[in-house]
Design an enzyme around this catalytic site. Structure first.
Site, short mmCIF file in Angstrom:
data_model
loop_
_atom_site.label_atom_id
_atom_site.label_comp_id
_atom_site.label_asym_id
_atom_site.label_seq_id
_atom_site.Cartn_x
_atom_site.Cartn_y
_atom_site.Cartn_z
N THR A 219 0.88 -1.18 0.00
CA THR A 219 0.00 0.00 0.00
C THR A 219 0.91 1.21 0.00
O THR A 219 2.08 1.10 0.35
CB THR A 219 -0.84 0.04 1.32
OG1 THR A 219 -1.77 -1.03 1.30
CG2 THR A 219 -1.59 1.33 1.53
N GLY A 273 -4.69 -5.09 7.13
CA GLY A 273 -5.74 -4.10 7.33
C GLY A 273 -6.74 -4.45 8.41
O GLY A 273 -7.19 -3.58 9.16
N1 ASP Z 1 -3.49 -2.33 4.47
C1 ASP Z 1 -3.76 -2.93 3.19
C2 ASP Z 1 -5.02 -3.72 3.27
O1 ASP Z 1 -5.24 -4.38 4.28
C3 ASP Z 1 -2.69 -3.82 2.69
C4 ASP Z 1 -1.29 -3.40 2.99
O2 ASP Z 1 -1.02 -2.27 3.33
O3 ASP Z 1 -0.37 -4.22 2.89
O4 ASP Z 1 -5.74 -3.75 2.31
#
Ligand code: ASP
Length: 376
Positions: A219, A273
């Site tokens: 992300t 997340g």
């Molecule tokens: N936080 C993001 C999600 O859960 C994924 C990530 O940051 O690795 O979609």
């Protein structure tokens, strides 16, 4: 796009937060002591630093530089942040964000993003958006043009189309091959196999080298503050790799993947997340800073809370520690900045006015990650 009208005429932050429990105050203190032992990135309480300033996840080196440039040119921090991450959203080499992002389990790229403007507390967000490489820009337009915060799926796509955003297929050839490889690896009893040509394919080999055999994450979060102490931020992602279609993580959720309040600062997250959602991660960090914690201690305090909230066995290793990573990023109105991860070894990107963008060490709760932890 036009810069939002902002004002720095906001009440000063209260000296302490009456809502902070004694236990949480102690937790922050405890974690801060642990971090001092583990070694922290840089002193983040040196009375603030030069702004504009932008902080992002490790993949945001070019993005923080662009965000600072844009703030110097007069854009509001929220818009500068969205323009910064647009570089990553458009980059097919980054398989965690925007165009070229890895798809869901059906092979469809579904994107999540949000943005938030500190001076006005306005926010915009999209979730499970298909076909548009710049979900953060769509989120920005929701914030700017509507009285609403979050649009999802088909409705979000129709909104983007109505504004002239160009629809396209976001699944690159590389991402499609990695998805085929994943599908072939998933089970010995389903109908799919990973053929040798696929396993040896350079794109698949690259993925295994960069992210581990099956890595779930990636992300970009970017938080920014300008010389007037105005704050903004954005988070944008293709979400967990090969997620259940329709799954939405923390990234587009205000209070989880991002929270900005001009009285205090801005914070955001990357990593697993669901765990961030469960403790309202970004909001927790901002509230800890409101109560007097430095950005580093606030990030560590929120991570400590997240770890204490991780109780189900499938999320714990043999020593009872999380078998995943989360990273938190924070900046204050005064231009202080820090980031922290559950596991040591993580980096974040930082750029201050007049300086080169650079990678910094995150503080951490635990020492070097175990070998089984996927790189993110
Ligand atoms: N936080 C993001 C999600 O859960 C994924 C990530 O940051 O690795 O979609």
């Amino acid at each position: 796009m036009r810069a939002m009208t902002t004002s720095s005429n906001h009440p000063p932050a209260p000296p302490s937060d009456p809502g902070l429990t004694r236990r949480e105050a102690i937790a922050v203190g405890t974690v801060a002591a642990a971090a001092a032992v583990a070694g922290a990135a840089e002193p983040d309480r040196a009375g603030g630093g030069r702004a504009p300033l932008a902080v992002a996840s490790e993949n945001g080196l070019a993005a923080v530089a662009r965000a600072v440039q844009r703030m110097e040119a007069g854009l509001a921090p929220v818009e500068a942040a969205v323009e910064g991450v647009a570089l990553v959203e458009a980059d097919p080499e980054d398989v965690t964000v925007g165009y070229g992002g890895l798809p869901n389990s059906d092979g469809v790229v579904q994107l999540d993003a949000c943005c938030m403007d500190g001076p006005t507390m306005r926010a915009g967000a999209v979730a499970a958006l298909e076909g548009f490489r710049h979900p953060a820009r769509v989120a920005y337009e929701i914030m700017r043009r509507t009285t609403r915060v979050l649009l999802v799926g088909e409705g979000a796509a129709r909104f983007a189309t109505s504004l002239g955003f160009e629809a396209e297929n976001l699944l690159t050839e590389r991402a499609r091959k990695i998805w085929l490889y994943w599908r072939g690896q998933m089970s010995a009893i389903d109908d799919w196999m990973a053929t040798p040509d696929l396993i040896e394919d350079p794109d698949v080999q690259w993925f295994i080298h960069e992210h581990g055999a099956i890595a779930p994450q990636g992300t970009i979060n970017l938080c920014a503050v300008n010389a007037a102490g105005e704050l903004g931020g954005t988070t944008t992602t293709s979400g967990l790799f090969f997620k259940i279609p329709g799954r939405v993580g923390d990234s587009p959720l205000i209070g989880a993947g991002l929270f900005v309040d001009n009285e205090v600062g801005a914070a955001g997250s990357t990593g697993r997340g669901e765990s961030v959602i469960q403790i309202a991660g970004a909001h927790t960090i901002v509230e800890l800073m409101r109560a007097g914690a430095s950005p580093r201690d606030a990030c560590l305090g929120a991570l400590d809370r997240l770890v204490r909230a991780t109780r189900v066995p499938y999320l714990l290793d043999a020593d009872g520690r999380p078998n995943f990573d989360v990273k938190f990023y924070a900046v204050t109105k005064a231009g202080e900045a820090a980031a922290a991860a559950i596991w040591a070894g993580a980096k974040y990107a930082l750029c201050r006015a007049g300086e080169e963008a650079r990678l910094m060490d995150c503080a951490s709760l635990y020492p070097a990650p175990p070998p089984w932890l996927p790189r993110t």
